[in-house]
Write a protein that holds these residues in place. Sequence first.
Motif, PDB file in Angstrom:
ATOM      1  N   ARG A   1      -2.326   4.463   5.313  1.00 63.31           N
ATOM      2  CA  ARG A   1      -2.634   3.107   5.789  1.00 63.31           C
ATOM      3  C   ARG A   1      -1.360   2.276   5.923  1.00 63.31           C
TER       4      ARG A   1
ATOM      5  N   ARG B   1       0.799  -1.225   0.000  1.00 64.85           N
ATOM      6  CA  ARG B   1       0.000   0.000   0.000  1.00 64.85           C
ATOM      7  C   ARG B   1       0.831   1.275   0.000  1.00 64.85           C
TER       8      ARG B   1
ATOM      9  N   GLU C   1      -1.681   4.219  -0.824  1.00 71.98           N
ATOM     10  CA  GLU C   1      -2.258   4.571   0.471  1.00 71.98           C
ATOM     11  C   GLU C   1      -1.164   4.666   1.536  1.00 71.98           C
TER      12      GLU C   1
END
Length: 65
Positions: A47, A40, A44
Amino acid sequence: MAQRVKAQAPKAVERAEKELAYYRGQDPLVRSLIAEAKARLDKEPGRAFLLAQAALALISAERGF
């Protein structure tokens, strides 16, 4: 703030990987968290940072700290 998280995420993932190797951790959950964080990182980073922090917390708990 988003830029800071984006910069911190790779460092946190790298630290989790190094701590896992240093302490010879065998916990499959920690390995899974690190793998997910690495996956990720690009899309992201927030996250990924949290997943790396969770892995570090589990490594610390495994050592008893």
